[in-house]
Design an enzyme around this catalytic site. Structure first.
Site, mmCIF file in Angstrom:
data_model
loop_
_atom_site.group_PDB
_atom_site.id
_atom_site.type_symbol
_atom_site.label_atom_id
_atom_site.label_comp_id
_atom_site.label_asym_id
_atom_site.label_seq_id
_atom_site.Cartn_x
_atom_site.Cartn_y
_atom_site.Cartn_z
ATOM 1 N N CYS A 1 15.604 0.263 19.607
ATOM 2 C CA CYS A 1 16.010 -0.799 20.100
ATOM 3 C C CYS A 1 16.001 -2.199 19.542
ATOM 4 O O CYS A 1 16.290 -3.212 19.765
ATOM 5 C CB CYS A 1 14.931 -1.064 21.248
ATOM 6 S SG CYS A 1 13.436 -1.740 20.502
ATOM 7 N N ARG B 1 0.855 -1.220 -0.009
ATOM 8 C CA ARG B 1 0.114 0.208 -0.036
ATOM 9 C C ARG B 1 0.874 1.306 -0.120
ATOM 10 O O ARG B 1 0.479 2.223 -0.687
ATOM 11 C CB ARG B 1 -1.004 -0.064 1.081
ATOM 12 C CG ARG B 1 -2.154 -1.144 1.144
ATOM 13 C CD ARG B 1 -2.949 -1.407 2.165
ATOM 14 N NE ARG B 1 -3.870 0.076 2.684
ATOM 15 C CZ ARG B 1 -4.402 0.221 3.852
ATOM 16 N NH1 ARG B 1 -3.959 -0.824 4.660
ATOM 17 N NH2 ARG B 1 -4.770 1.219 4.043
ATOM 18 N N HIS C 1 -8.195 6.465 12.584
ATOM 19 C CA HIS C 1 -7.721 5.242 12.416
ATOM 20 C C HIS C 1 -5.902 5.343 12.002
ATOM 21 O O HIS C 1 -5.425 4.254 11.781
ATOM 22 C CB HIS C 1 -8.091 4.315 11.130
ATOM 23 C CG HIS C 1 -9.518 4.089 11.298
ATOM 24 N ND1 HIS C 1 -10.691 3.951 10.517
ATOM 25 C CD2 HIS C 1 -10.437 3.993 12.460
ATOM 26 C CE1 HIS C 1 -11.663 3.712 10.830
ATOM 27 N NE2 HIS C 1 -11.589 4.023 12.020
HETATM 28 C C1 BV8 Z 1 -13.132 -0.726 17.952
HETATM 29 C C2 BV8 Z 1 -6.910 1.053 9.447
HETATM 30 C C3 BV8 Z 1 -13.120 -1.035 20.335
HETATM 31 C C4 BV8 Z 1 -6.104 0.095 8.856
HETATM 32 C C5 BV8 Z 1 -9.250 0.551 9.813
HETATM 33 C C6 BV8 Z 1 -15.777 -7.818 17.025
HETATM 34 C C7 BV8 Z 1 -14.685 -7.487 17.829
HETATM 35 C C8 BV8 Z 1 -13.991 -6.319 17.830
HETATM 36 C C9 BV8 Z 1 -14.319 -5.265 17.247
HETATM 37 C C10 BV8 Z 1 -15.744 -5.558 16.527
HETATM 38 C C11 BV8 Z 1 -16.271 -6.614 16.240
HETATM 39 N N1 BV8 Z 1 -17.312 -6.604 15.639
HETATM 40 C C12 BV8 Z 1 -17.482 -5.089 15.258
HETATM 41 C C13 BV8 Z 1 -16.259 -4.410 15.778
HETATM 42 C C14 BV8 Z 1 -16.126 -3.155 15.641
HETATM 43 C C15 BV8 Z 1 -14.894 -3.046 14.394
HETATM 44 C C16 BV8 Z 1 -15.778 -2.888 13.241
HETATM 45 O O1 BV8 Z 1 -16.579 -2.094 12.987
HETATM 46 N N2 BV8 Z 1 -16.043 -3.781 12.091
HETATM 47 C C17 BV8 Z 1 -16.895 -3.797 11.135
HETATM 48 C C18 BV8 Z 1 -16.004 -4.360 10.110
HETATM 49 C C19 BV8 Z 1 -18.254 -4.398 11.424
HETATM 50 N N3 BV8 Z 1 -14.232 -1.879 14.733
HETATM 51 C C20 BV8 Z 1 -13.105 -1.890 15.294
HETATM 52 O O2 BV8 Z 1 -12.548 -3.045 15.649
HETATM 53 C C21 BV8 Z 1 -12.908 -0.506 15.686
HETATM 54 N N4 BV8 Z 1 -12.140 -0.685 17.263
HETATM 55 O O3 BV8 Z 1 -14.159 -1.188 18.034
HETATM 56 O O4 BV8 Z 1 -12.503 -0.721 19.391
HETATM 57 C C22 BV8 Z 1 -13.246 -2.535 20.703
HETATM 58 C C23 BV8 Z 1 -12.056 -3.028 20.921
HETATM 59 C C24 BV8 Z 1 -11.998 -4.175 21.107
HETATM 60 C C25 BV8 Z 1 -13.007 -5.151 21.276
HETATM 61 C C26 BV8 Z 1 -14.468 -4.590 20.817
HETATM 62 C C27 BV8 Z 1 -14.394 -3.289 20.592
HETATM 63 C C28 BV8 Z 1 -11.415 -0.155 14.750
HETATM 64 C C29 BV8 Z 1 -11.936 -0.058 13.372
HETATM 65 C C30 BV8 Z 1 -10.543 0.623 12.747
HETATM 66 C C31 BV8 Z 1 -9.922 -0.485 11.788
HETATM 67 N N5 BV8 Z 1 -9.068 0.188 11.192
HETATM 68 N N6 BV8 Z 1 -8.352 1.358 8.979
HETATM 69 C C32 BV8 Z 1 -5.706 0.138 7.782
HETATM 70 O O5 BV8 Z 1 -6.200 0.939 6.896
HETATM 71 O O6 BV8 Z 1 -5.205 -0.731 7.078
HETATM 72 S S1 BV8 Z 1 -10.749 0.460 9.118
HETATM 73 C C33 BV8 Z 1 -10.745 0.635 7.543
HETATM 74 O O7 BV8 Z 1 -12.074 0.881 7.124
HETATM 75 C C34 BV8 Z 1 -10.321 1.956 6.902
HETATM 76 O O8 BV8 Z 1 -9.743 2.931 7.800
HETATM 77 C C35 BV8 Z 1 -11.443 2.605 6.157
HETATM 78 O O9 BV8 Z 1 -11.648 3.826 5.770
HETATM 79 C C36 BV8 Z 1 -12.572 2.057 7.232
HETATM 80 C C37 BV8 Z 1 -13.943 2.115 6.525
HETATM 81 O O10 BV8 Z 1 -14.028 1.872 5.315
HETATM 82 P P1 BV8 Z 1 -14.577 3.098 4.324
HETATM 83 O O11 BV8 Z 1 -13.485 4.158 4.503
HETATM 84 O O12 BV8 Z 1 -15.902 3.546 4.373
HETATM 85 O O13 BV8 Z 1 -13.982 2.489 2.952
HETATM 86 P P2 BV8 Z 1 -14.981 1.569 2.189
HETATM 87 O O14 BV8 Z 1 -14.133 0.793 1.043
HETATM 88 O O15 BV8 Z 1 -15.636 0.361 3.137
HETATM 89 O O16 BV8 Z 1 -16.092 2.485 1.403
HETATM 90 C C38 BV8 Z 1 -15.640 3.363 0.414
HETATM 91 C C39 BV8 Z 1 -16.913 4.270 0.235
HETATM 92 O O17 BV8 Z 1 -16.607 5.117 -0.779
HETATM 93 C C40 BV8 Z 1 -17.999 3.357 -0.430
HETATM 94 O O18 BV8 Z 1 -19.346 3.637 0.147
HETATM 95 C C41 BV8 Z 1 -17.995 3.883 -1.953
HETATM 96 O O19 BV8 Z 1 -19.227 3.919 -2.542
HETATM 97 C C42 BV8 Z 1 -17.497 5.349 -1.758
HETATM 98 N N7 BV8 Z 1 -16.899 5.851 -2.993
HETATM 99 C C43 BV8 Z 1 -16.125 5.006 -3.867
HETATM 100 N N8 BV8 Z 1 -15.705 5.921 -4.861
HETATM 101 C C44 BV8 Z 1 -16.097 7.279 -4.484
HETATM 102 C C45 BV8 Z 1 -17.226 7.157 -3.079
HETATM 103 N N9 BV8 Z 1 -17.318 8.192 -2.405
HETATM 104 C C46 BV8 Z 1 -17.017 9.277 -2.982
HETATM 105 N N10 BV8 Z 1 -16.520 9.453 -4.166
HETATM 106 C C47 BV8 Z 1 -15.872 8.594 -4.940
HETATM 107 N N11 BV8 Z 1 -15.158 8.666 -5.777
HETATM 108 ZN ZN ZN Z 2 12.043 0.062 20.108
#
Ligand code: BV8
Ligand code: ZN
Length: 251
Positions: A156, A76, A125
């Site tokens: 380290c 990436r 994020h």
């Molecule tokens: C948390 C960084 C508290 C990394 C990312 C079970 C266990 C533990 C947690 C969970 C669980 N079940 C659910 C959860 C919560 C979980 C979650 O929400 N999961 C989802 C999948 C259901 N969340 C977490 O774990 C978060 N932490 O909850 O902590 C906790 C802790 C422990 C236990 C319980 C709770 C942490 C979430 C952060 C993850 N890291 N990114 C990396 O990048 O590698 S998230 C990742 O998805 C990216 O950051 C991304 O931005 C994000 C969201 O996706 P989108 O940005 O919306 O992108 P996507 O592709 O989905 O959509 C694109 C959109 O753009 C589309 O709608 C499309 O139509 C549109 N589009 C396309 N082209 C265009 C456009 N729009 C405009 N113009 C265009 N041209």
């Molecule tokens: Zn270190």
């Protein structure tokens, strides 16, 4: 917004809302970087060697196979070297200059908002260009020169990890608190280029609505936010955002 509703009145409506707003919050997702050539997570190009990013962006994946997770992130980073901010990023930077009460909250880790000139960016994020030591926690910004070698800590020598928030990890507390406060107190919230599926970021539109804000979404596809939005613009953000910010009047 009905599928074939004319675009111009909607763009003007959002420009009018922003003109009259004191406090504006904007949440962006991967879609705002799509026109810069950055693959979205859930779009067609969102697969990585046939795998879903969610299976690689986890502490468990890193613990069991750090090399594979690093291959994903170095791939990436290499891809991002060729990506530049698009007119959507630049429009949000202009909006920040025109509206002192504007706060940008991004789920993206690509750094393109900062490259476009946005200064007040809440990156909930994290940042893909940060290497964080798994032992002493020291952070260093990748220069982008060597994107073939797995980064190690300069202090380290331990294995580093990317400075992003993985699924199952807590968001940075101070950044998240600021993001929630901005959403709760804004007059208008823009939700741009996000599928609104990942929590807690996806809850910010509800927080804003509960605070009495008007919600405007910009996304070519429908999302869970679309039906609750006061204005929904089904258009690429790289086209809609410049038109809206141009419509604010003062350049
Ligand atoms: C948390 C960084 C508290 C990394 C990312 C079970 C266990 C533990 C947690 C969970 C669980 N079940 C659910 C959860 C919560 C979980 C979650 O929400 N999961 C989802 C999948 C259901 N969340 C977490 O774990 C978060 N932490 O909850 O902590 C906790 C802790 C422990 C236990 C319980 C709770 C942490 C979430 C952060 C993850 N890291 N990114 C990396 O990048 O590698 S998230 C990742 O998805 C990216 O950051 C991304 O931005 C994000 C969201 O996706 P989108 O940005 O919306 O992108 P996507 O592709 O989905 O959509 C694109 C959109 O753009 C589309 O709608 C499309 O139509 C549109 N589009 C396309 N082209 C265009 C456009 N729009 C405009 N113009 C265009 N041209
Ligand atoms: Zn270190």
């Amino acid at each position: 917004m009905a599928a074939n509703e004319p675009l111009l009145p909607l763009l003007e409506r959002v420009a009018e809302l922003l003109r009259g707003a004191e406090r504006i919050a904007c949440l962006t997702g991967a879609g705002v970087s799509a026109e810069s050539g950055v693959p979205t997570f859930r779009g067609v190009g969102g697969l990585w060697e046939g795998r879903r990013p969610e299976t690689l962006a986890t502490p468990e994946a890193f613990a069991s196979d750090p090399e594979e997770v690093w291959r994903f992130y170095l791939w990436r980073r290499r891809l991002l070297l060729a990506c530049k901010p698009n007119p959507g990023h630049c429009a949000l930077a202009r909006l920040e200059r025109q509206k002192p009460g504007f706060t940008l909250i991004t789920q993206n880790v690509d750094g393109l908002h900062l490259q476009a000139g946005s200064r007040r960016v809440l990156a909930v994020h994290g940042d893909i260009w940060i290497d964080r030591c798994t032992r002493c926690g020291r952070e260093a910004r990748s220069t982008g020169e060597d994107l073939e070698t797995i980064p190690r800590c300069g202090a380290c020598g331990a294995l580093a990890r990317p400075g992003v928030v993985w699924f199952g990890e807590m968001l940075p507390t101070d950044v998240w608190t600021q993001a929630e406060r901005a959403a709760a107190s804004c007059d208008v919230m823009l939700v741009v280029g996000t599928s609104s599926l990942v929590y807690p970021a996806a809850s910010l539109a509800d927080v804003a609505r509960a605070g009495g804000a008007t919600i405007a979404e910009i996304n070519p596809e429908a999302t869970p936010v679309t039906s609750q939005a006061d204005v929904a613009i089904s258009s690429p953000s790289g086209q809609a955002l410049p038109a809206i910010v141009d419509g604010l009047g003062t350049s």
